[in-house]
Design a protein around this motif. Structure first.
Motif, PDB file in Angstrom:
ATOM      1  N   ASP A 103       0.812  -1.210   0.000  1.00  0.00           N
ATOM      2  CA  ASP A 103       0.000   0.000   0.000  1.00  0.00           C
ATOM      3  C   ASP A 103       0.845   1.260   0.000  1.00  0.00           C
ATOM      4  O   ASP A 103       0.338   2.361   0.189  1.00  0.00           O
ATOM      5  N   GLY A 104       2.157   1.110  -0.179  1.00  0.00           N
ATOM      6  CA  GLY A 104       3.040   2.273  -0.202  1.00  0.00           C
ATOM      7  C   GLY A 104       3.393   2.803   1.168  1.00  0.00           C
ATOM      8  O   GLY A 104       4.016   3.862   1.287  1.00  0.00           O
ATOM      9  N   LYS A 105       3.006   2.085   2.225  1.00  0.00           N
ATOM     10  CA  LYS A 105       3.286   2.544   3.587  1.00  0.00           C
ATOM     11  C   LYS A 105       3.952   1.420   4.365  1.00  0.00           C
ATOM     12  O   LYS A 105       3.700   0.253   4.132  1.00  0.00           O
ATOM     13  N   LYS A 106       4.782   1.791   5.293  1.00  0.00           N
ATOM     14  CA  LYS A 106       5.415   0.819   6.180  1.00  0.00           C
ATOM     15  C   LYS A 106       4.501   0.524   7.358  1.00  0.00           C
ATOM     16  O   LYS A 106       3.876   1.427   7.914  1.00  0.00           O
ATOM     17  N   ILE A 107       4.392  -0.728   7.713  1.00  0.00           N
ATOM     18  CA  ILE A 107       3.549  -1.101   8.845  1.00  0.00           C
ATOM     19  C   ILE A 107       4.209  -0.618  10.131  1.00  0.00           C
ATOM     20  O   ILE A 107       5.365  -0.941  10.398  1.00  0.00           O
ATOM     21  N   PRO A 108       3.516   0.159  10.951  1.00  0.00           N
ATOM     22  CA  PRO A 108       4.137   0.665  12.187  1.00  0.00           C
ATOM     23  C   PRO A 108       4.381  -0.448  13.197  1.00  0.00           C
ATOM     24  O   PRO A 108       3.585  -1.384  13.320  1.00  0.00           O
ATOM     25  N   ARG A 109       5.481  -0.351  13.873  1.00  0.00           N
ATOM     26  CA  ARG A 109       5.860  -1.283  14.938  1.00  0.00           C
ATOM     27  C   ARG A 109       5.839  -2.726  14.451  1.00  0.00           C
ATOM     28  O   ARG A 109       5.518  -3.651  15.175  1.00  0.00           O
ATOM     29  N   SER A 110       6.160  -2.923  13.191  1.00  0.00           N
ATOM     30  CA  SER A 110       6.137  -4.283  12.655  1.00  0.00           C
ATOM     31  C   SER A 110       7.103  -4.356  11.488  1.00  0.00           C
ATOM     32  O   SER A 110       7.465  -3.350  10.889  1.00  0.00           O
ATOM     33  N   CYS A 155       6.592 -10.673   9.578  1.00  0.00           N
ATOM     34  CA  CYS A 155       5.201 -11.079   9.378  1.00  0.00           C
ATOM     35  C   CYS A 155       5.111 -12.207   8.358  1.00  0.00           C
ATOM     36  O   CYS A 155       4.418 -13.208   8.581  1.00  0.00           O
ATOM     37  N   LEU A 156       5.817 -12.055   7.257  1.00  0.00           N
ATOM     38  CA  LEU A 156       5.780 -13.085   6.230  1.00  0.00           C
ATOM     39  C   LEU A 156       6.385 -14.380   6.733  1.00  0.00           C
ATOM     40  O   LEU A 156       5.850 -15.473   6.492  1.00  0.00           O
ATOM     41  N   SER A 157       7.487 -14.284   7.447  1.00  0.00           N
ATOM     42  CA  SER A 157       8.127 -15.482   7.978  1.00  0.00           C
ATOM     43  C   SER A 157       7.226 -16.202   8.977  1.00  0.00           C
ATOM     44  O   SER A 157       7.118 -17.430   8.971  1.00  0.00           O
ATOM     45  N   ALA A 158       6.535 -15.424   9.825  1.00  0.00           N
ATOM     46  CA  ALA A 158       5.635 -16.031  10.804  1.00  0.00           C
ATOM     47  C   ALA A 158       4.443 -16.698  10.121  1.00  0.00           C
ATOM     48  O   ALA A 158       4.004 -17.790  10.516  1.00  0.00           O
TER      49      ALA A 158
END
Length: 471
Positions: free
Chosen positions: A78-85, A90-93
């Motif tokens: 979405d063109g934005k970085k996920i905050p605090r993540s 996330c992908l690995s989990a």
């Protein structure tokens, strides 16, 4: 094994973490009313573990029992970085919890295709894993878990009205967990597809993910066709090479060469849609193959009563989409034919324009040649005048003769002709006349040859112009 070797290469590039937004979707079903509910949640590292380990059954505040039939994650950018993540974490989990790491590597190893990986047994259940990839817009990984014993998916809850404890079992068709990787521009379309109300048999089918992907690609093909048809109508209005009496479209702006390049790009894009349609044909064939295989976890003998007649829901839907795909192929061929006609028309129009421009350039060159010829005539006159005086200078220099002499008598200076004066004119006048006659004859011959060449060139240009007009 071959599939392990193939999974070691990555044809999608090393930028695997361009997906920075993860949205979790869960499709819940209640047998009491037959309704479905779709829950959506943005996943981050602080809530990912809770969402992944959520129970497959739950009760709402009205006491209605809900069963989760389908669970998926949409990964996009979405063109934005996920905050605090971190998207990598996330992908690995997600891949680790769902045990789809190998499926992810395998999907990244080929540009387009759909495959069924060897099934595995986990805790007495059958786990069937599938991959679908269409580079670079879509990649889908999902697994369908078929329980050996339906009671292992039972859950216990208390009936408040009867004050007793009941055991409710999940439908033995199994459940599906999937991860789909899409471009940010395709996220909205795919999300709308998931949020539609699908039949229960369709959602619980192992091939529901493949079916959703085929619908998504179908919409993209229709969108491309519509865009190309709109632009082709504008080009047809510009060139006039069509037979549509009802065509009402503003002419396409720009130079014909630019439009020709645009139409060439449309032809290339239509070739890409042909690739997508061939890929869809393989997807539908794959779905039919999986429905006929013994590993299909959605067999009709697992469902009793009235629901048994709905088990062909997936097969009917696929047949409908196959017929639609055949119509799309006809539409694509028709659009491609229209594009090719306009490309040929613009090519010929451009060639005619080049020929007309060449004629104009030739005429301008001819006019310049005439002006140059006139200027050369003036130079010839000056040359003739110079030639008139050159013989006298030549003779004077040759003989170094003094033509005049002076005498002083009675305080007076007199000028008298010397004997060489008459000899000078006797030699100079005939020589000058002879040279002038020779020069005039040479100039006349040269002018006649030049005029003849000009007339021949004009006749050739005229004949060529007439041949182009008649052809």
């Amino acid at each position: 094994m071959s599939y392990h070797c193939l999974s070691s290469q990555n044809l999608w590039g090393e930028d695997k973490f361009k997906w920075t937004r993860f949205v979790g979707l869960g499709i819940w079903y209640t047998s009491s009313s037959g309704h479905q509910n779709i829950e959506e949640q943005v996943l981050q590292m602080d809530n990912l573990d809770v969402w992944l380990k959520g129970p497959p059954n739950k009760k709402d505040y009205n006491g209605i029992q809900w069963t989760r039939l389908y669970q998926m994650v949409i990964a996009s950018d979405d063109g934005k970085k996920i905050p605090r993540s971190s998207p990598e974490k996330c992908l690995s989990a997600l891949l680790s919890h769902s045990q789809l790491q190998f499926a992810f590597d395998f999907a990244m190893s080929y540009p387009a295709g759909i495959s069924a990986l060897p099934f595995q047994a986990a805790g007495g259940d059958e786990v069937h894993t599938y991959t679908l990839a269409n580079h670079p817009k879509l990649a889908f990984l999902w697994k369908h878990v078929i329980p050996r014993a339906p009671e292992c998916y039972g859950t216990t809850f208390k009936n408040e009205e009867a004050d007793i404890t009941e055991l409710v079992s999940v439908k033995p068709g199994g459940y599906t967990f999937g991860i789909v990787f899409v471009d940010s521009k395709e996220y909205e379309n795919l999300s709308k597809l998931i949020h539609r109300q699908w039949s229960t048999n369709l959602v619980s089918h192992p091939m529901f993910s493949a079916f959703i992907s085929s619908l998504h690609l179908n919409f993209r093909i229709d969108k491309i066709h519509q865009h190309i048809k709109t632009e082709t109508r504008r080009v047809e209005a510009r060139t006039g090479h069509h037979c549509f009496n009802s065509l009402q479209q503003f002419p396409a702006p720009g130079d014909l060469r630019e439009l020709l390049a645009t139409m060439s790009g449309f032809a290339t894009k239509l070739a890409g849609t042909s690739r997508k349609m061939e890929f869809l044909r393989e997807v539908y064939q794959f779905i039919h193959t999986q429905m006929d295989s013994k590993y299909d976890g959605h067999k009709s003998n697992l469902i009793e009563g009235e629901e048994r007649r709905d088990c062909m829901d997936m097969g009917q839907q696929v047949k409908l989409m196959q017929h639609r795909l055949a119509m799309q192929r006809l539409e694509s061929d028709f659009i491609l034919a229209r594009v090719e006609v306009q490309m040929n028309a613009m090519f010929h129009l451009t060639s005619q324009q080049d020929s007309v421009n060449g004629i104009h350039i030739a005429n301008a060159t001819q006019a310049t040649a005439v002006v140059s010829l006139q200027e050369s005539s003036f130079m010839k006159i000056l040359t003739l005048m110079a030639v008139t005086f050159l013989p006298g200078n030549f003779v004077a220099a040759l003989f170094s003769a003094s033509l005049f002499g002076s005498e002083t008598a009675a305080n007076m200076i007199t000028i008298a002709n010397k004997p060489l004066f008459a000899l000078f004119w006797i030699i100079t006048i005939p020589l000058t006349l002879f040279i002038c006659i020779v020069v005039v004859v040479c100039v006349f011959i040269q002018n006649r040859n030049t005029q003849k060449k000009i007339r021949v060139a004009q006749d050739q240009l005229t004949n060529r112009s007439q041949e182009r007009r008649t052809s």
